[in-house]
Design a protein around this motif. Sequence first.
Motif, PDB file in Angstrom:
ATOM      1  N   ASP A 188      28.219  14.562  44.700  1.00 27.08           N
ATOM      2  CA  ASP A 188      29.400  14.775  45.537  1.00 27.08           C
ATOM      3  C   ASP A 188      29.674  16.249  45.780  1.00 27.08           C
ATOM      4  OD1 ASP A 188      29.845  12.088  45.818  1.00 27.08           O
ATOM      5  OD2 ASP A 188      31.275  11.959  44.155  1.00 27.08           O
TER       6      ASP A 188
ATOM      7  N   ARG B 189      31.115  17.486  49.234  1.00 29.92           N
ATOM      8  CA  ARG B 189      32.473  17.194  49.686  1.00 29.92           C
ATOM      9  C   ARG B 189      33.359  18.433  49.637  1.00 29.92           C
ATOM     10  NH1 ARG B 189      33.711  11.559  49.669  1.00 29.92           N
ATOM     11  NH2 ARG B 189      32.168  10.308  48.557  1.00 29.92           N
TER      12      ARG B 189
ATOM     13  N   HIS C 243      29.876   1.030  48.759  1.00 27.04           N
ATOM     14  CA  HIS C 243      28.461   0.748  49.043  1.00 27.04           C
ATOM     15  C   HIS C 243      28.262  -0.676  49.557  1.00 27.04           C
ATOM     16  CE1 HIS C 243      28.920  -0.842  44.953  1.00 27.04           C
ATOM     17  NE2 HIS C 243      27.822  -1.544  45.153  1.00 27.04           N
TER      18      HIS C 243
ATOM     19  N   ALA D 102      29.142  -0.393  53.188  1.00 24.45           N
ATOM     20  CA  ALA D 102      28.107   0.349  53.917  1.00 24.45           C
ATOM     21  C   ALA D 102      26.923  -0.546  54.282  1.00 24.45           C
ATOM     22  CB  ALA D 102      27.639   1.536  53.075  1.00 24.45           C
TER      23      ALA D 102
ATOM     24  N   ARG E 202      29.694   2.697  62.684  1.00 25.64           N
ATOM     25  CA  ARG E 202      29.568   3.805  61.730  1.00 25.64           C
ATOM     26  C   ARG E 202      29.528   5.144  62.464  1.00 25.64           C
ATOM     27  NH1 ARG E 202      27.266   4.694  56.651  1.00 25.64           N
ATOM     28  NH2 ARG E 202      26.704   2.508  56.460  1.00 25.64           N
TER      29      ARG E 202
ATOM     30  N   THR F   2      32.200   8.137  62.132  1.00 23.24           N
ATOM     31  CA  THR F   2      31.722   9.460  61.739  1.00 23.24           C
ATOM     32  C   THR F   2      32.212  10.525  62.710  1.00 23.24           C
ATOM     33  OG1 THR F   2      29.740   8.488  60.734  1.00 23.24           O
ATOM     34  CG2 THR F   2      29.670  10.830  61.250  1.00 23.24           C
TER      35      THR F   2
ATOM     36  N   GLY G  18      35.119  15.151  57.860  1.00 28.70           N
ATOM     37  CA  GLY G  18      33.762  14.626  57.778  1.00 28.70           C
ATOM     38  C   GLY G  18      33.083  14.937  56.469  1.00 28.70           C
ATOM     39  N   TYR G  19      33.524  16.044  55.794  1.00 24.42           N
ATOM     40  CA  TYR G  19      32.990  16.393  54.483  1.00 24.42           C
ATOM     41  C   TYR G  19      33.952  16.006  53.361  1.00 24.42           C
ATOM     42  CZ  TYR G  19      29.228  19.034  56.664  1.00 24.42           C
ATOM     43  OH  TYR G  19      28.113  19.384  57.390  1.00 24.42           O
TER      44      TYR G  19
ATOM     45  N   ARG H 237      33.281   9.348  53.608  1.00 20.04           N
ATOM     46  CA  ARG H 237      32.292   8.684  54.458  1.00 20.04           C
ATOM     47  C   ARG H 237      32.976   7.607  55.301  1.00 20.04           C
ATOM     48  NH1 ARG H 237      29.556   8.639  49.295  1.00 20.04           N
ATOM     49  NH2 ARG H 237      27.808  10.125  49.255  1.00 20.04           N
TER      50      ARG H 237
ATOM     51  N   GLU I 148      32.325   4.395  55.462  1.00 18.60           N
ATOM     52  CA  GLU I 148      32.588   3.186  54.682  1.00 18.60           C
ATOM     53  C   GLU I 148      33.774   3.374  53.750  1.00 18.60           C
ATOM     54  OE1 GLU I 148      29.030   5.386  52.783  1.00 18.60           O
ATOM     55  OE2 GLU I 148      29.730   4.812  54.800  1.00 18.60           O
ATOM     56  N   GLU I 149      33.993   4.604  53.257  1.00 10.59           N
ATOM     57  CA  GLU I 149      35.149   4.863  52.408  1.00 10.59           C
ATOM     58  C   GLU I 149      36.443   4.787  53.214  1.00 10.59           C
ATOM     59  OE1 GLU I 149      33.018   7.846  49.128  1.00 10.59           O
ATOM     60  OE2 GLU I 149      34.059   8.657  50.872  1.00 10.59           O
TER      61      GLU I 149
END
Length: 301
Positions: A33, A36, A55, A58, A66, A70, A79-80, A83, A85-86
């Motif tokens: 990570d 991030r 996950h 995802a 997706r 994004t 974006g950093y 994600r 999916e999160e």
Amino acid sequence: MYALSLMFVVLAIVLALLSLASLHRQRPHGEDDSWRDRLPLLFRLVRPVVGLFAHHVAERMNPGYRDLLTERLQRGGVGYVMRPEEFVVTRRMGLVTGVILCLMLMPLAGEAASGWRLALIAAALLFIPLGLLYPDLWLRDAIKRRQALIQKQFPFLLDLIVLTMQAGLSFAAALGHAVERLPAGPVREEMRRVLRETRTGVTRREALGRLARRTGVSAVRNVVGAINHAEETGGELAGILLSQARQLRRERFLRAEKLANQAPMKLLLPLIGLLFPVTFLIIVFPLFIKARDSGTLAFFF
């Protein structure tokens, strides 16, 4: 009856804990990570739970959806941070939180007086869509704030590039010097990313195109198009950038003038709905009291 309800609650808690333990065992460990940025406080609190489901989400996400998420996260400057999916898991957690708050308020609505019962039920039901939509509303506001900062700071970047190019530097060298002298903000972050991409082998045209897509700001797209056109036709880049900076400032002044002209219309509804009734009460109430005490009202009633 109370003991039976308590037993069901305990059973539900035990099943939830077993499910979370199973998801924790299936979660891939050892994830890096370090990429991030600093996480917001609220996301830091819920991230352990979000990581249990991310996950799984995802694996089932549509690639087009997706990419859309994004792009939105990048435009919002997060974006950093998380994600796609999160973000989806966070949205679903908001829905679950809204349902829980709704169920907690429903018993209070049943015990409230008849005058407040309908209001409490409506407030309880409002938590469900609010919990589901809050992450999207937060992201939309982040995108608007970031795009407004980009529109404000981008002309200053163009001025710095023009000054350094007039001093004899090339566009690439002028861009590097200008970025280092920019104040902290989204423009500096995005231009540093452009420089990193060009140093790793991405063409400048492609890096600037990605910049325009990431920001979603029309002013940036126009400047990128002007730079590409000047390179293709051999035009004077410094003069084009100077004219673009002047145009951006002119457009910003026109937007501010438009918002100033719209302000009276936006203030009209609060003025009619809030100020006028209060003023009417302040004027009429003393007259009503005097008419009642003097017996004038008896003539009408």
